[in-house]
Write a protein that holds these residues in place. Structure first.
Motif: not given
Length: 160
Positions: A82-111
């Motif tokens: 569950x997430x709550x993002x409220x405000x006129x100038x809110x930033x972003x929430x980004x969810x990654x799947x990151x491997x143990x060798x630090x490769x990252x894949x974005x699986x959600x981005x909300x702005x």
């Protein structure tokens, strides 16, 4: 399952970010800087994790928190939260799947403003067979001191 009532439940603050997610209650907040209640208990004394823009955090700075390591053999694994993002100038929430060798894949981005209420997401985590992985939640600071991002009830499905 983590409801943040007692601790971070094995989730860890990343060291390569600008600031941290904090456990807090709505009774600790000033008006306009977060949800009125947590999602778990639906009370102002219930806990969740939160970032907010402040004089200490410039717009664009990031806070990251990562899950325990999950097996690459996972099939039909999901993270529900569950997430709550409220405000006129809110930033972003980004969810990654990151491997143990630090490769990252974005699986959600909300702005931007998502509404003054808790919302639910379920994301599929695909093990690719090569590496174990983690889920990373990244909160990006916005431009207003009244805006913030909250997370609660982070749960991995039984398939994980």
């Amino acid at each position: 399952h983590c409801n943040f009532e007692f601790d971070l439940c094995g989730w860890r603050q990343d060291e390569n970010d600008d600031f941290d997610w904090n456990i807090r209650t709505s009774s600790m907040t000033k008006m306009g800087t977060g949800p009125a209640t947590d999602h778990t208990l639906h009370t102002s004394s219930g806990h969740y994790i939160f970032i907010k823009s402040s004089f200490l955090h410039l717009p664009g700075q990031k806070a990251r928190i990562s899950s325990p390591v999950l097996s690459r053999r996972n099939k039909n694994c999901k993270i529900l939260f569950y997430y709550h993002m409220y405000g006129a100038h809110i930033g972003s929430l980004v969810v990654y799947q990151r491997t143990v060798t630090k490769r990252e894949k974005v699986i959600l981005e909300l702005t931007g403003n998502q509404g003054n209420f808790w919302q639910h997401k379920a994301l599929i985590l695909a093990g690719d067979g090569d590496e174990d992985f983690q889920v990373v939640f990244e909160g990006v600071a916005g431009k207003s001191l009244k805006d913030g991002i909250a997370l609660d009830d982070l749960t991995f499905s039984k398939d994980c």
